[in-house]
Scaffold this motif. Structure first.
Motif, PDB file in Angstrom:
ATOM      1  N   UNK A 203      13.691  -2.831  12.383  1.00 44.17           N
ATOM      2  CA  UNK A 203      13.809  -2.868  10.914  1.00 44.17           C
ATOM      3  C   UNK A 203      15.223  -3.252  10.484  1.00 44.17           C
ATOM      4  N   UNK A 204      16.163  -3.127  11.424  1.00 38.14           N
ATOM      5  CA  UNK A 204      17.546  -3.491  11.102  1.00 38.14           C
ATOM      6  C   UNK A 204      17.985  -4.733  11.871  1.00 38.14           C
ATOM      7  N   UNK A 205      16.972  -5.507  12.339  1.00 38.78           N
ATOM      8  CA  UNK A 205      17.273  -6.777  12.990  1.00 38.78           C
ATOM      9  C   UNK A 205      17.816  -6.673  14.400  1.00 38.78           C
ATOM     10  N   UNK A 206      17.670  -5.460  14.982  1.00 40.19           N
ATOM     11  CA  UNK A 206      18.187  -5.276  16.343  1.00 40.19           C
ATOM     12  C   UNK A 206      17.049  -5.144  17.345  1.00 40.19           C
ATOM     13  N   UNK A 207      17.325  -5.503  18.606  1.00 37.50           N
ATOM     14  CA  UNK A 207      16.297  -5.343  19.628  1.00 37.50           C
ATOM     15  C   UNK A 207      16.197  -3.871  20.028  1.00 37.50           C
ATOM     16  N   UNK A 208      15.000  -3.493  20.501  1.00 33.73           N
ATOM     17  CA  UNK A 208      14.776  -2.120  20.978  1.00 33.73           C
ATOM     18  C   UNK A 208      14.035  -2.197  22.297  1.00 33.73           C
ATOM     19  N   UNK A 209      14.369  -1.281  23.225  1.00 36.28           N
ATOM     20  CA  UNK A 209      13.674  -1.226  24.507  1.00 36.28           C
ATOM     21  C   UNK A 209      12.574  -0.178  24.439  1.00 36.28           C
ATOM     22  N   UNK A 210      11.389  -0.562  24.899  1.00 36.93           N
ATOM     23  CA  UNK A 210      10.290   0.416  24.960  1.00 36.93           C
ATOM     24  C   UNK A 210      10.001   0.750  26.422  1.00 36.93           C
ATOM     25  N   UNK A 251       0.129  17.079  13.100  1.00 36.17           N
ATOM     26  CA  UNK A 251       0.786  15.769  13.178  1.00 36.17           C
ATOM     27  C   UNK A 251      -0.230  14.654  13.073  1.00 36.17           C
ATOM     28  N   UNK A 252       0.221  13.488  13.441  1.00 34.08           N
ATOM     29  CA  UNK A 252      -0.654  12.317  13.520  1.00 34.08           C
ATOM     30  C   UNK A 252      -0.724  11.905  14.987  1.00 34.08           C
ATOM     31  N   UNK A 253      -1.916  11.547  15.473  1.00 38.95           N
ATOM     32  CA  UNK A 253      -2.027  10.978  16.812  1.00 38.95           C
ATOM     33  C   UNK A 253      -1.897   9.465  16.700  1.00 38.95           C
ATOM     34  N   UNK A 254      -0.869   8.908  17.319  1.00 36.91           N
ATOM     35  CA  UNK A 254      -0.718   7.440  17.318  1.00 36.91           C
ATOM     36  C   UNK A 254      -0.357   6.954  18.710  1.00 36.91           C
ATOM     37  N   UNK A 255      -0.895   5.777  19.064  1.00 35.60           N
ATOM     38  CA  UNK A 255      -0.454   5.134  20.295  1.00 35.60           C
ATOM     39  C   UNK A 255       0.783   4.302  19.967  1.00 35.60           C
ATOM     40  N   UNK A 256       1.558   3.977  20.985  1.00 39.87           N
ATOM     41  CA  UNK A 256       2.714   3.100  20.793  1.00 39.87           C
ATOM     42  C   UNK A 256       2.234   1.780  20.171  1.00 39.87           C
ATOM     43  N   UNK A 257       1.100   1.310  20.631  1.00 37.03           N
ATOM     44  CA  UNK A 257       0.488   0.087  20.086  1.00 37.03           C
ATOM     45  C   UNK A 257       0.267   0.219  18.574  1.00 37.03           C
ATOM     46  N   UNK A 258      -0.303   1.346  18.148  1.00 36.98           N
ATOM     47  CA  UNK A 258      -0.558   1.545  16.712  1.00 36.98           C
ATOM     48  C   UNK A 258       0.736   1.647  15.911  1.00 36.98           C
ATOM     49  N   UNK A 259       1.755   2.224  16.517  1.00 35.32           N
ATOM     50  CA  UNK A 259       3.045   2.301  15.838  1.00 35.32           C
ATOM     51  C   UNK A 259       3.578   0.893  15.591  1.00 35.32           C
ATOM     52  N   UNK A 260       3.413   0.039  16.601  1.00 39.32           N
ATOM     53  CA  UNK A 260       3.917  -1.335  16.491  1.00 39.32           C
ATOM     54  C   UNK A 260       3.083  -2.131  15.469  1.00 39.32           C
ATOM     55  N   UNK A 265       2.685  -4.541   9.969  1.00 39.65           N
ATOM     56  CA  UNK A 265       2.150  -4.546   8.603  1.00 39.65           C
ATOM     57  C   UNK A 265       3.268  -4.358   7.574  1.00 39.65           C
ATOM     58  N   UNK A 266       4.195  -3.469   7.884  1.00 44.02           N
ATOM     59  CA  UNK A 266       5.222  -3.135   6.903  1.00 44.02           C
ATOM     60  C   UNK A 266       6.367  -4.150   6.910  1.00 44.02           C
ATOM     61  N   UNK A 267       6.725  -4.645   8.106  1.00 41.38           N
ATOM     62  CA  UNK A 267       7.940  -5.479   8.197  1.00 41.38           C
ATOM     63  C   UNK A 267       7.710  -6.863   8.797  1.00 41.38           C
ATOM     64  N   UNK A 268       6.487  -7.161   9.229  1.00 41.90           N
ATOM     65  CA  UNK A 268       6.201  -8.509   9.719  1.00 41.90           C
ATOM     66  C   UNK A 268       6.361  -8.671  11.220  1.00 41.90           C
ATOM     67  N   UNK A 269       5.816  -9.790  11.710  1.00 43.92           N
ATOM     68  CA  UNK A 269       5.767 -10.062  13.153  1.00 43.92           C
ATOM     69  C   UNK A 269       7.158 -10.260  13.739  1.00 43.92           C
ATOM     70  N   UNK A 311       1.910   4.031   8.708  1.00 44.33           N
ATOM     71  CA  UNK A 311       2.519   3.096   7.740  1.00 44.33           C
ATOM     72  C   UNK A 311       3.410   3.872   6.757  1.00 44.33           C
ATOM     73  N   UNK A 312       2.904   5.002   6.284  1.00 49.22           N
ATOM     74  CA  UNK A 312       3.662   5.846   5.361  1.00 49.22           C
ATOM     75  C   UNK A 312       4.961   6.337   6.016  1.00 49.22           C
ATOM     76  N   UNK A 313       4.885   6.660   7.293  1.00 50.23           N
ATOM     77  CA  UNK A 313       6.077   7.132   8.016  1.00 50.23           C
ATOM     78  C   UNK A 313       7.137   6.025   8.072  1.00 50.23           C
ATOM     79  N   UNK A 314       6.684   4.804   8.367  1.00 53.01           N
ATOM     80  CA  UNK A 314       7.632   3.673   8.444  1.00 53.01           C
ATOM     81  C   UNK A 314       8.256   3.429   7.071  1.00 53.01           C
ATOM     82  N   UNK A 315       7.437   3.464   6.033  1.00 58.02           N
ATOM     83  CA  UNK A 315       7.959   3.218   4.669  1.00 58.02           C
ATOM     84  C   UNK A 315       8.927   4.324   4.237  1.00 58.02           C
TER      85      UNK A 315
END
Lengths: 325, 325
Positions: A203-210, A251-260, A265-269, A311-315
């Motif tokens: 979201x800040x234009x930086x790379x991240x390692x997963x 909490x919310x159950x999310x996969x790493x895939x769903x987080x991505x 959706x929120x910030x684009x490909x 999505x709400x968490x990211x926003x």
């Protein structure tokens, strides 16, 4: 009303302090709103400059029984105990984890008991208390067989708060926090730090390692909800807890895939393309030992709340930390 | 093979010592029988006179870190950790219970870790780790929400043994003992001491007070089985335990009424007439908070054994302690 926060210069401590100062009150045991008159923050790490006249800061280590006693002598009405060595560090440095995560809470509880005053004592525990062979969905009465030293230390703290409460030494409340995402700032030594990095950095234009696989699922909560639920834990009447002061938060159950996918959706490909995969089995093992599906019946009955969507968490992160809408 | 027992002058410690000396060997990690060469007993309480050249006794308090270090420097291959303050006393004297039941095991585990040797470490835990809102039948993955300080201290010890084992500091094994009946000797300060008194005293022509209702059910095990199961815990290979070193032992579910019926069958109505009812709600509350029905699946799979009947338990006591058949 005098409130105190251990780990008060940490990320969650600072957010909780800000929320309490903005709110300006807390419900007291009689059910009335009591104005916040003093907020005492203690941390071994130095504080940002104080900006509110109600705030008092103490730089000190609650692992030191003397500091814990000094802290307890403040006789805050409510203590939020957030100070901890994070999971990765507690695994790497066994002695440090035991000293801070077990010794710290022991010192605090003993200091209260010996001072003979009974604060509301809110302890931030963690989903990491669970591990090993688990049912598909963790229930409120599922045993805690942690597979990390951090998880063990949190589980020990939970049991201590329960007994000190049962005996009337403190009025304890323990909330098991899901993995908190999205954390602001820099990656830390929590084993789950990647879960924030893969959203925050792109979201800040930086790379991240997963370091984990896209299928890995997590039980997550936003910092906003965590703060809201910590305050709710403090405000619930003692009776509501019955003979168990411990609750697994919803909490919310999310996969790493769903987080991505949320990030897309929120910030684009483009944002997503900044995530690089670099598997680390030791991280996958520890985080994978934490359960990702819960039936948080008790928490819901007690009025604790989950986030509505990832999505709400990211926003929320963008609103709170990046000042973008 | 060098074996050590903490609480070695206690009732269970003495029985375990006798059984080990008679047996003369223990299965080592490679699966071979290893001859018992030394048996070290440590206790804060003085020992009866030593009668076997293999026995060494240390009078000392494992709550003292120095004594714990001295004890660990013996480098026993197997440590049975039985030393404890009993439930009633731990409830009455919070500080003493914490110091002995939590501090003691912490000292021992730390002493082993710091000495850098990895003993098999068998810890006698208790059914008292369970309490509060429980399912009708306790499962192996039921959460421990103890309602006594003794239970909390045992639960804390369990978690510590698990983590010290996971990290390779000790090779731990934790057995949750049911209420042990029939204990020989005098009533002690265990909350459940009546469960032995109501059998033991009448069998010796003495009156016994029963502070609980006949309907109260207990999960019980004879001293013979307890000793057998402690030895079995030590002999099981580490692999058999997987990622959880804790097991609830298989007991018998009996009501106080059924215990008395057994007494009548084995010793006649005259014995039963020596039981006087003197209700004590504080005892009924604590003992009533312990579950009486278990599904000890894991224990059975691991080869632990329950007593066959309460009649058998009464007869075993007569054989072992009263030298009658």
């Amino acid at each position: 009303m005098h409130i105190a926060i251990t780990g008060g210069s940490g990320f969650l401590g600072q957010k909780l302090a800000k929320a309490l100062l903005e709110r300006g009150y807390l419900v007291d045991p009689e059910g009335s709103d009591a104005m916040l008159e003093q907020l005492t923050l203690i941390d071994a790490v130095k504080f940002p400059r104080r900006t509110d006249r109600r705030v008092r800061t103490i730089t000190g280590d609650i692992c030191d029984p003397l500091i814990a006693r000094t802290f307890a002598s403040e006789r805050a009405d409510v203590i939020f105990h957030l100070a901890a060595v994070v999971s990765g560090e507690a695994e790497q440095n066994f002695e440090l984890g035991m000293r801070v995560n077990l010794g710290g809470i022991q010192n605090l509880l003993e200091a209260c008991r010996q001072a003979g005053y009974v604060p509301r004592f809110v302890f931030a525990s963690s989903v990491a208390v669970f591990g090993g062979e688990l049912p598909a969905v963790v229930q409120d009465n599922t045993a805690t067989i942690p597979q990390s030293s951090y998880g063990v230390q949190k589980a020990l703290g939970e049991l201590l708060v329960n007994d000190y409460s049962r005996r009337g030494f403190v009025n304890g409340r323990v909330v098991r926090l899901p993995t908190i995402v999205v954390r602001p700032g820099q990656p830390n030594r929590a084993t789950s730090t990647f879960a924030s990095s893969i959203i925050r950095e792109p979201l800040q234009g930086q790379t991240a390692l997963c370091p984990v696989s896209p299928e890995l699922r997590l039980w997550v909560m936003s910092p906003r909800r965590a703060v809201q639920n910590l305050i709710h834990a403090a405000e619930l009447p003692a009776d509501a807890w019955g003979d168990n002061r411990i609750v697994s938060l919803p909490g919310l159950t999310v996969s790493v895939q769903q987080m991505i996918e949320s990030l897309a959706r929120v910030a684009g490909a483009e944002a997503v393309s900044l995530i690089k995969w670099q598997p680390d089995p030791s991280i996958e093992n520890i985080v994978g030992s934490w359960p990702a599906r819960f039936n948080p019946e008790r928490a819901v009955t007690l009025g604790f709340e989950a986030d509505n969507s990832f999505d709400e968490i990211v926003r929320a992160f963008m609103e709170d930390e990046l000042q973008k809408q």
